[in-house]
Design a protein around this motif. Structure first.
Motif, PDB file in Angstrom:
ATOM      1  N   LEU A 191      36.425  35.434  29.365  1.00  0.00           N
ATOM      2  CA  LEU A 191      37.210  35.914  30.504  1.00  0.00           C
ATOM      3  C   LEU A 191      36.345  35.962  31.755  1.00  0.00           C
ATOM      4  CD1 LEU A 191      39.897  37.123  31.539  1.00  0.00           C
ATOM      5  CD2 LEU A 191      39.028  39.375  30.892  1.00  0.00           C
ATOM      6  N   ARG A 192      36.869  35.436  32.856  1.00  0.00           N
ATOM      7  CA  ARG A 192      36.112  35.374  34.101  1.00  0.00           C
ATOM      8  C   ARG A 192      36.691  36.253  35.203  1.00  0.00           C
ATOM      9  NH1 ARG A 192      33.150  33.858  30.962  1.00  0.00           N
ATOM     10  NH2 ARG A 192      31.997  31.889  30.840  1.00  0.00           N
ATOM     11  N   ALA A 193      37.975  36.561  35.151  1.00  0.00           N
ATOM     12  CA  ALA A 193      38.580  37.390  36.202  1.00  0.00           C
ATOM     13  C   ALA A 193      39.961  37.851  35.772  1.00  0.00           C
ATOM     14  CB  ALA A 193      38.664  36.624  37.513  1.00  0.00           C
ATOM     15  N   ILE A 194      40.396  38.946  36.388  1.00  0.00           N
ATOM     16  CA  ILE A 194      41.754  39.459  36.224  1.00  0.00           C
ATOM     17  C   ILE A 194      42.376  39.521  37.617  1.00  0.00           C
ATOM     18  CG2 ILE A 194      43.186  41.412  35.495  1.00  0.00           C
ATOM     19  CD1 ILE A 194      40.873  42.173  33.575  1.00  0.00           C
ATOM     20  N   ILE A 195      43.540  38.915  37.767  1.00  0.00           N
ATOM     21  CA  ILE A 195      44.229  38.896  39.057  1.00  0.00           C
ATOM     22  C   ILE A 195      45.558  39.621  38.925  1.00  0.00           C
ATOM     23  CG2 ILE A 195      45.335  37.433  40.799  1.00  0.00           C
ATOM     24  CD1 ILE A 195      43.225  35.318  40.197  1.00  0.00           C
ATOM     25  N   ILE A 196      45.787  40.580  39.811  1.00  0.00           N
ATOM     26  CA  ILE A 196      47.086  41.251  39.882  1.00  0.00           C
ATOM     27  C   ILE A 196      47.914  40.509  40.924  1.00  0.00           C
ATOM     28  CG2 ILE A 196      48.308  43.399  40.329  1.00  0.00           C
ATOM     29  CD1 ILE A 196      45.779  44.910  39.562  1.00  0.00           C
ATOM     30  N   CYS A 197      48.947  39.851  40.479  1.00  0.00           N
ATOM     31  CA  CYS A 197      49.770  39.015  41.363  1.00  0.00           C
ATOM     32  C   CYS A 197      50.509  39.877  42.401  1.00  0.00           C
ATOM     33  CB  CYS A 197      50.764  38.217  40.536  1.00  0.00           C
ATOM     34  SG  CYS A 197      50.000  36.945  39.502  1.00  0.00           S
ATOM     35  N   PRO A 198      51.029  39.258  43.471  1.00  0.00           N
ATOM     36  CA  PRO A 198      51.740  40.015  44.510  1.00  0.00           C
ATOM     37  C   PRO A 198      53.135  40.433  44.071  1.00  0.00           C
ATOM     38  CG  PRO A 198      51.778  37.684  45.037  1.00  0.00           C
ATOM     39  CD  PRO A 198      50.878  37.828  43.836  1.00  0.00           C
ATOM     40  N   GLU A 216      43.056  51.333  31.179  1.00  0.00           N
ATOM     41  CA  GLU A 216      41.641  51.581  30.920  1.00  0.00           C
ATOM     42  C   GLU A 216      40.911  50.299  30.561  1.00  0.00           C
ATOM     43  OE1 GLU A 216      44.177  53.304  29.751  1.00  0.00           O
ATOM     44  OE2 GLU A 216      43.884  55.215  30.810  1.00  0.00           O
ATOM     45  N   ARG A 217      41.551  49.431  29.776  1.00  0.00           N
ATOM     46  CA  ARG A 217      40.917  48.162  29.417  1.00  0.00           C
ATOM     47  C   ARG A 217      40.667  47.304  30.651  1.00  0.00           C
ATOM     48  NH1 ARG A 217      41.124  46.492  23.974  1.00  0.00           N
ATOM     49  NH2 ARG A 217      42.178  47.986  22.614  1.00  0.00           N
ATOM     50  N   ILE A 218      41.611  47.313  31.585  1.00  0.00           N
ATOM     51  CA  ILE A 218      41.446  46.515  32.796  1.00  0.00           C
ATOM     52  C   ILE A 218      40.390  47.136  33.701  1.00  0.00           C
ATOM     53  CG2 ILE A 218      42.621  45.720  34.886  1.00  0.00           C
ATOM     54  CD1 ILE A 218      45.215  45.652  33.154  1.00  0.00           C
ATOM     55  N   ALA A 219      40.429  48.464  33.843  1.00  0.00           N
ATOM     56  CA  ALA A 219      39.499  49.156  34.733  1.00  0.00           C
ATOM     57  C   ALA A 219      38.057  49.019  34.279  1.00  0.00           C
ATOM     58  CB  ALA A 219      39.873  50.630  34.843  1.00  0.00           C
ATOM     59  N   THR A 220      37.844  48.889  32.982  1.00  0.00           N
ATOM     60  CA  THR A 220      36.482  48.803  32.461  1.00  0.00           C
ATOM     61  C   THR A 220      36.074  47.373  32.118  1.00  0.00           C
ATOM     62  OG1 THR A 220      37.295  49.270  30.213  1.00  0.00           O
ATOM     63  CG2 THR A 220      36.566  51.147  31.534  1.00  0.00           C
ATOM     64  N   ALA A 221      36.899  46.411  32.472  1.00  0.00           N
ATOM     65  CA  ALA A 221      36.571  45.013  32.195  1.00  0.00           C
ATOM     66  C   ALA A 221      35.301  44.608  32.951  1.00  0.00           C
ATOM     67  CB  ALA A 221      37.730  44.112  32.599  1.00  0.00           C
ATOM     68  N   ALA A 222      34.495  43.795  32.316  1.00  0.00           N
ATOM     69  CA  ALA A 222      33.234  43.363  32.924  1.00  0.00           C
ATOM     70  C   ALA A 222      33.412  42.116  33.771  1.00  0.00           C
ATOM     71  CB  ALA A 222      32.207  43.121  31.822  1.00  0.00           C
ATOM     72  N   VAL A 223      34.572  41.994  34.383  1.00  0.00           N
ATOM     73  CA  VAL A 223      34.877  40.859  35.263  1.00  0.00           C
ATOM     74  C   VAL A 223      35.562  41.389  36.515  1.00  0.00           C
ATOM     75  CG1 VAL A 223      35.133  39.256  33.318  1.00  0.00           C
ATOM     76  CG2 VAL A 223      37.147  40.463  34.198  1.00  0.00           C
ATOM     77  N   ALA A 307      38.238  31.252  43.596  1.00  0.00           N
ATOM     78  CA  ALA A 307      36.948  31.152  44.272  1.00  0.00           C
ATOM     79  C   ALA A 307      36.443  32.533  44.687  1.00  0.00           C
ATOM     80  CB  ALA A 307      37.064  30.239  45.487  1.00  0.00           C
ATOM     81  N   PHE A 308      37.344  33.388  45.151  1.00  0.00           N
ATOM     82  CA  PHE A 308      36.989  34.751  45.557  1.00  0.00           C
ATOM     83  C   PHE A 308      36.439  35.517  44.349  1.00  0.00           C
ATOM     84  CE2 PHE A 308      38.784  39.004  47.275  1.00  0.00           C
ATOM     85  CZ  PHE A 308      37.603  39.275  47.956  1.00  0.00           C
ATOM     86  N   ALA A 309      37.093  35.378  43.206  1.00  0.00           N
ATOM     87  CA  ALA A 309      36.631  36.055  41.998  1.00  0.00           C
ATOM     88  C   ALA A 309      35.233  35.588  41.606  1.00  0.00           C
ATOM     89  CB  ALA A 309      37.614  35.809  40.858  1.00  0.00           C
ATOM     90  N   ALA A 310      34.988  34.306  41.757  1.00  0.00           N
ATOM     91  CA  ALA A 310      33.675  33.774  41.415  1.00  0.00           C
ATOM     92  C   ALA A 310      32.585  34.372  42.285  1.00  0.00           C
ATOM     93  CB  ALA A 310      33.686  32.247  41.542  1.00  0.00           C
TER      94      ALA A 310
END
Length: 320
Positions: A191-198, A216-223, A307-310
């Motif tokens: 997993l490289r990123a999590i995006i919350i869509c608009p 909690e899983r999303i908040a503590t994700a290492a991405v 690209a922003f996530a990277a």
């Protein structure tokens, strides 16, 4: 970024548009779309999953582009005949769309889970991304209004979002668990990123975040976790987001969206119309054109989000 996997949280038309852009950029099986099912309901004896279907139709290039939901080139013989018989016609089911609901209902009654059914239907329509219902348990969005407590579809469709909203709750969320596919997606070592869509934060994303342990899983994700604001210049592109914010006493701006996701996101994507708000945030902001009028807009915004996530790898979550 495309060498790893990407998770997006989505619901509704706006979310499906960005999801379609992401799907065009990500290799097969690398995009995991966690979708809201708080809108689901039973109607005319059928199990309806509006956000799942909007996502499926959009990714399969079958969606009605004018509405953003339903199938294109739809016919309405069923609804016309139903109306002639005095049946309920406030929630319109097109003739082709009806097949989706009939097949989902049949499979549910045969013992399959919503996740299994959704995966099968997506494959049948040649969708390469994974569409993951937030849960296989029953969670239903209820809207408390000046007209009483309403089921989501009664508020959204039957009453056209006209009642004043006082509060929103998610019945069943306290006992629901994330679907197995959702957990696997968030625990994927690639997993490289999590995006919350608009999507509407209050009606489309909050139901998802209400599922036990999911926030909690999303908040503590290492991405990096990035939200794309659904507000442009104080207004929502589509739907009742700004109206609900006003009625709940929340400022109708992207600052309020960032605050709503405080502690969950590392960064936010704003429209050019809200450029002046970026300096007021405690988290990084990407300022771009977030209005998606066509496929090119969807793909461009998706590419910019990736690209922003990277760029954000290694940064700590500061809040909003």
């Amino acid at each position: 970024m495309t060498k790893g996997t990407l998770v997006a949280l989505t619901g509704g038309v706006g979310g499906a548009k960005l999801a379609a852009g992401l799907a065009r950029l990500m290799p097969a099986g690398k995009l995991k779309l966690i979708v809201n099912t708080g809108d689901d309901f039973e109607h005319l004896g059928l199990q309806i999953s509006p956000d799942i279907d909007t996502l499926i139709y959009t990714l399969a290039n079958l969606v009605n582009q004018e509405n953003g939901w339903g199938r294109r080139d739809e016919t309405w013989s069923f609804m016309q005949a139903l109306g002639e018989l005095g049946g309920e016609t406030w929630f319109r089911l097109g003739d082709a769309d009806l097949a989706m609901h009939v097949e989902r209902t049949r499979r549910l009654r045969a013992g399959e889970t919503l996740s299994q059914i959704t995966a099968t239907l997506a494959r049948k329509l040649s969708i390469a991304s994974d569409i993951l219902p937030m849960t296989d348990h029953r969670v239903r969005t209820r809207v408390e209004t000046d007209a009483g407590t309403l089921d989501f579809q009664d508020y959204f469709v039957r009453k056209a979002c006209k009642p004043t909203v006082n509060a929103i709750r998610f019945d069943g969320a306290e006992g629901a668990q994330p679907a197995a596919g959702v957990i696997r997606a968030l625990e994927d070592p690639d997993l490289r990123a999590i995006i919350i869509c608009p999507s509407n934060p209050y009606l489309s994303i909050d139901p998802l975040l209400s599922i036990a342990g999911l926030r909690e899983r999303i908040a503590t994700a290492a991405v990096p976790v990035i939200a794309v604001s659904p507000i442009i210049g104080g207004a929502a592109v589509k739907g009742p987001t700004a109206k609900i914010m006003k009625e709940l006493g929340i400022a109708q701006c992207s600052l309020a969206i960032a605050q709503h996701y405080r502690g969950l996101i590392d960064a936010i994507v704003l429209d050019h119309a809200d450029r002046h708000l970026a300096e007021q945030l405690a988290i990084p902001a990407l300022v771009t054109n977030t209005l998606m009028r066509c496929e090119q807009d969807r793909e461009r915004l998706a590419e910019e989000c990736i690209a922003f996530a990277a760029q954000l790898h290694g940064r700590t979550r500061a809040g909003a």
